[in-house]
Design a protein around this motif. Structure first.
Motif, mmCIF file in Angstrom:
data_model
loop_
_atom_site.group_PDB
_atom_site.id
_atom_site.type_symbol
_atom_site.label_atom_id
_atom_site.label_comp_id
_atom_site.label_asym_id
_atom_site.label_seq_id
_atom_site.Cartn_x
_atom_site.Cartn_y
_atom_site.Cartn_z
ATOM 1 N N LEU A 217 19.626 -45.723 -10.346
ATOM 2 C CA LEU A 217 19.070 -46.287 -9.378
ATOM 3 C C LEU A 217 19.455 -45.633 -7.833
ATOM 4 O O LEU A 217 20.333 -45.264 -7.695
ATOM 5 C CB LEU A 217 19.021 -47.770 -8.770
ATOM 6 C CG LEU A 217 18.782 -48.692 -10.113
ATOM 7 C CD1 LEU A 217 19.091 -50.044 -9.899
ATOM 8 C CD2 LEU A 217 17.150 -48.582 -9.959
ATOM 9 N N ARG A 218 18.375 -45.196 -7.403
ATOM 10 C CA ARG A 218 18.579 -44.328 -6.055
ATOM 11 C C ARG A 218 17.839 -45.376 -4.999
ATOM 12 O O ARG A 218 17.193 -46.275 -4.917
ATOM 13 C CB ARG A 218 17.687 -43.260 -5.802
ATOM 14 C CG ARG A 218 17.669 -42.219 -6.965
ATOM 15 C CD ARG A 218 19.127 -41.391 -6.730
ATOM 16 N NE ARG A 218 19.453 -40.665 -7.747
ATOM 17 C CZ ARG A 218 20.801 -40.406 -8.074
ATOM 18 N NH1 ARG A 218 21.607 -40.704 -7.540
ATOM 19 N NH2 ARG A 218 20.952 -39.806 -9.110
ATOM 20 N N TRP A 219 18.344 -45.387 -3.576
ATOM 21 C CA TRP A 219 17.805 -46.036 -2.577
ATOM 22 C C TRP A 219 16.278 -46.254 -2.386
ATOM 23 O O TRP A 219 15.777 -47.283 -2.003
ATOM 24 C CB TRP A 219 18.526 -45.681 -1.123
ATOM 25 C CG TRP A 219 19.899 -46.118 -0.988
ATOM 26 C CD1 TRP A 219 21.166 -45.327 -1.284
ATOM 27 C CD2 TRP A 219 20.528 -47.578 -1.325
ATOM 28 N NE1 TRP A 219 22.114 -46.118 -1.318
ATOM 29 C CE2 TRP A 219 21.910 -47.441 -1.362
ATOM 30 C CE3 TRP A 219 20.010 -48.720 -1.019
ATOM 31 C CZ2 TRP A 219 22.526 -48.637 -0.903
ATOM 32 C CZ3 TRP A 219 20.659 -49.894 -0.844
ATOM 33 C CH2 TRP A 219 22.022 -49.769 -1.126
ATOM 34 N N LYS A 220 15.578 -45.115 -2.693
ATOM 35 C CA LYS A 220 14.192 -44.948 -2.618
ATOM 36 C C LYS A 220 13.601 -45.966 -3.685
ATOM 37 O O LYS A 220 12.354 -46.250 -3.516
ATOM 38 C CB LYS A 220 13.515 -43.632 -2.843
ATOM 39 C CG LYS A 220 13.909 -43.077 -4.283
ATOM 40 C CD LYS A 220 13.611 -41.691 -4.432
ATOM 41 C CE LYS A 220 13.660 -40.792 -5.756
ATOM 42 N NZ LYS A 220 13.730 -39.596 -5.827
ATOM 43 N N ASN A 221 14.442 -46.408 -4.410
ATOM 44 C CA ASN A 221 13.805 -47.348 -5.662
ATOM 45 C C ASN A 221 13.933 -48.833 -5.285
ATOM 46 O O ASN A 221 13.477 -49.975 -5.742
ATOM 47 C CB ASN A 221 14.612 -47.576 -6.894
ATOM 48 C CG ASN A 221 14.486 -46.077 -7.484
ATOM 49 O OD1 ASN A 221 15.549 -45.385 -7.873
ATOM 50 N ND2 ASN A 221 13.327 -45.679 -8.038
ATOM 51 N N TYR A 222 14.604 -49.089 -3.977
ATOM 52 C CA TYR A 222 14.798 -50.450 -3.177
ATOM 53 C C TYR A 222 14.086 -50.340 -2.185
ATOM 54 O O TYR A 222 14.278 -49.860 -1.161
ATOM 55 C CB TYR A 222 16.256 -50.414 -3.156
ATOM 56 C CG TYR A 222 16.841 -51.774 -2.529
ATOM 57 C CD1 TYR A 222 16.216 -53.240 -3.196
ATOM 58 C CD2 TYR A 222 17.544 -52.054 -1.451
ATOM 59 C CE1 TYR A 222 16.807 -54.309 -2.620
ATOM 60 C CE2 TYR A 222 17.857 -53.216 -1.133
ATOM 61 C CZ TYR A 222 17.548 -54.403 -1.422
ATOM 62 O OH TYR A 222 17.835 -55.388 -0.996
ATOM 63 N N ASP A 223 13.313 -51.684 -2.095
ATOM 64 C CA ASP A 223 12.374 -51.833 -0.771
ATOM 65 C C ASP A 223 12.871 -53.175 -0.097
ATOM 66 O O ASP A 223 12.148 -53.525 0.933
ATOM 67 C CB ASP A 223 11.039 -52.074 -1.252
ATOM 68 C CG ASP A 223 10.684 -53.267 -1.695
ATOM 69 O OD1 ASP A 223 11.532 -54.220 -1.893
ATOM 70 O OD2 ASP A 223 9.502 -53.357 -2.048
ATOM 71 N N GLY A 224 14.152 -53.427 -0.343
ATOM 72 C CA GLY A 224 14.689 -54.739 0.387
ATOM 73 C C GLY A 224 14.486 -56.094 -0.253
ATOM 74 O O GLY A 224 15.149 -57.083 0.128
ATOM 75 N N GLU A 225 13.702 -55.952 -1.297
ATOM 76 C CA GLU A 225 13.420 -57.261 -1.994
ATOM 77 C C GLU A 225 13.238 -56.921 -3.434
ATOM 78 O O GLU A 225 13.381 -57.565 -4.396
ATOM 79 C CB GLU A 225 12.083 -57.701 -1.519
ATOM 80 C CG GLU A 225 11.445 -59.038 -2.199
ATOM 81 C CD GLU A 225 10.203 -59.625 -1.665
ATOM 82 O OE1 GLU A 225 10.298 -60.611 -1.372
ATOM 83 O OE2 GLU A 225 9.296 -58.799 -1.822
ATOM 84 N N ARG A 226 12.726 -55.595 -3.704
ATOM 85 C CA ARG A 226 12.396 -55.359 -5.214
ATOM 86 C C ARG A 226 12.914 -53.907 -5.471
ATOM 87 O O ARG A 226 13.136 -53.278 -4.611
ATOM 88 C CB ARG A 226 10.866 -55.238 -5.412
ATOM 89 C CG ARG A 226 10.194 -56.540 -4.977
ATOM 90 C CD ARG A 226 8.476 -56.136 -5.093
ATOM 91 N NE ARG A 226 7.935 -57.597 -5.187
ATOM 92 C CZ ARG A 226 7.859 -58.282 -6.466
ATOM 93 N NH1 ARG A 226 8.129 -57.638 -7.739
ATOM 94 N NH2 ARG A 226 7.091 -59.289 -6.333
ATOM 95 N N LEU A 227 13.094 -53.813 -6.728
ATOM 96 C CA LEU A 227 13.471 -52.643 -7.554
ATOM 97 C C LEU A 227 12.368 -51.946 -8.105
ATOM 98 O O LEU A 227 11.800 -52.802 -8.954
ATOM 99 C CB LEU A 227 14.687 -52.564 -8.504
ATOM 100 C CG LEU A 227 16.088 -52.901 -7.999
ATOM 101 C CD1 LEU A 227 17.102 -52.949 -8.893
ATOM 102 C CD2 LEU A 227 16.665 -51.691 -7.141
ATOM 103 N N THR A 228 11.875 -50.540 -8.197
ATOM 104 C CA THR A 228 10.682 -49.877 -8.843
ATOM 105 C C THR A 228 11.182 -48.787 -9.223
ATOM 106 O O THR A 228 11.849 -48.034 -8.402
ATOM 107 C CB THR A 228 9.650 -49.790 -7.869
ATOM 108 O OG1 THR A 228 9.296 -51.241 -7.172
ATOM 109 C CG2 THR A 228 8.404 -49.234 -8.512
ATOM 110 N N PHE A 229 11.241 -48.733 -10.461
ATOM 111 C CA PHE A 229 11.829 -47.266 -11.303
ATOM 112 C C PHE A 229 11.309 -47.477 -12.530
ATOM 113 O O PHE A 229 10.473 -48.515 -13.187
ATOM 114 C CB PHE A 229 13.402 -47.703 -11.255
ATOM 115 C CG PHE A 229 13.819 -48.785 -12.145
ATOM 116 C CD1 PHE A 229 14.167 -48.763 -13.606
ATOM 117 C CD2 PHE A 229 13.887 -50.162 -11.844
ATOM 118 C CE1 PHE A 229 14.702 -49.776 -14.366
ATOM 119 C CE2 PHE A 229 14.390 -51.320 -12.250
ATOM 120 C CZ PHE A 229 14.832 -51.158 -13.611
#
Length: 171
Positions: free
Chosen positions: A29-41
């Motif tokens: 997981l990278r910080w770009k996968n996290y938007d403050g509420e969700r993980l997208t990967f």
């Protein structure tokens, strides 16, 4: 606790509350996968695209980490600049072995008499969700399973709980 063993514990607890994400996927997981509420990967095992809303426990763990650059690892155990699939698999395997060693130490210290390894976080999450009434199809999707038959293994655990409850009632 900023120690390696403390961070491994946090990763394990995070997975227990974040859809049972596999250790290899958490490590990547990278910080770009996290938007403050969700993980997208995209999962590495099944190449399934996941979008996981994080609850309060998972959010408190991820928000306790100092954010980095978009391409930096969230949990910090996988260096950037890995050049090949073989090198990635080697790094993931080494990290997983150390994490599992530390989880055994944590379990021993906590006097938990069970064989704990990172994959048990997936079982913990799945059985908790099924016991709380989440539909099997949703559990399957969030676990990133290609087939619902894979997820049905967890229903046997939940059904065993129900059998025990009936047995208690009938005593």
């Amino acid at each position: 606790d900023g120690s390696v063993i403390g961070r491994h514990r946090d990763m394990y607890v995070f997975a227990c509350y974040a859809a049972g994400i596999r250790v290899g996927d958490i490590l990547q997981l990278r910080w770009k996968n996290y938007d403050g509420e969700r993980l997208t990967f995209t999962t590495s095992k099944t190449s399934t695209q996941l979008n996981v809303k994080l609850g309060p426990t998972a959010l408190s763990i991820i928000n306790s980490i100092e954010p980095g650059e978009p391409d930096e690892s969230i949990f910090g155990f996988l260096p950037s600049g890995i050049n090949s699939e073989q090198q990635l698999l080697s790094k993931l395997s080494s990290a997983n072995a150390l994490i599992n060693k530390n989880l055994r130490i944590i379990a021993q210290r906590a006097k938990v008499d069970k064989h704990i390894h990172f994959h048990t976080s997936r079982h913990t999450w799945a059985t908790r969700m099924l016991r709380r009434g989440m539909r099997l199809e949703h559990v399957s999707k969030l676990l990133g399973h290609k087939s619902i038959r894979t997820t049905q293994i967890y229903t046997k655990i939940v059904n065993a709980d129900l059998d025990q409850a009936i047995d208690l009632f009938n005593d």
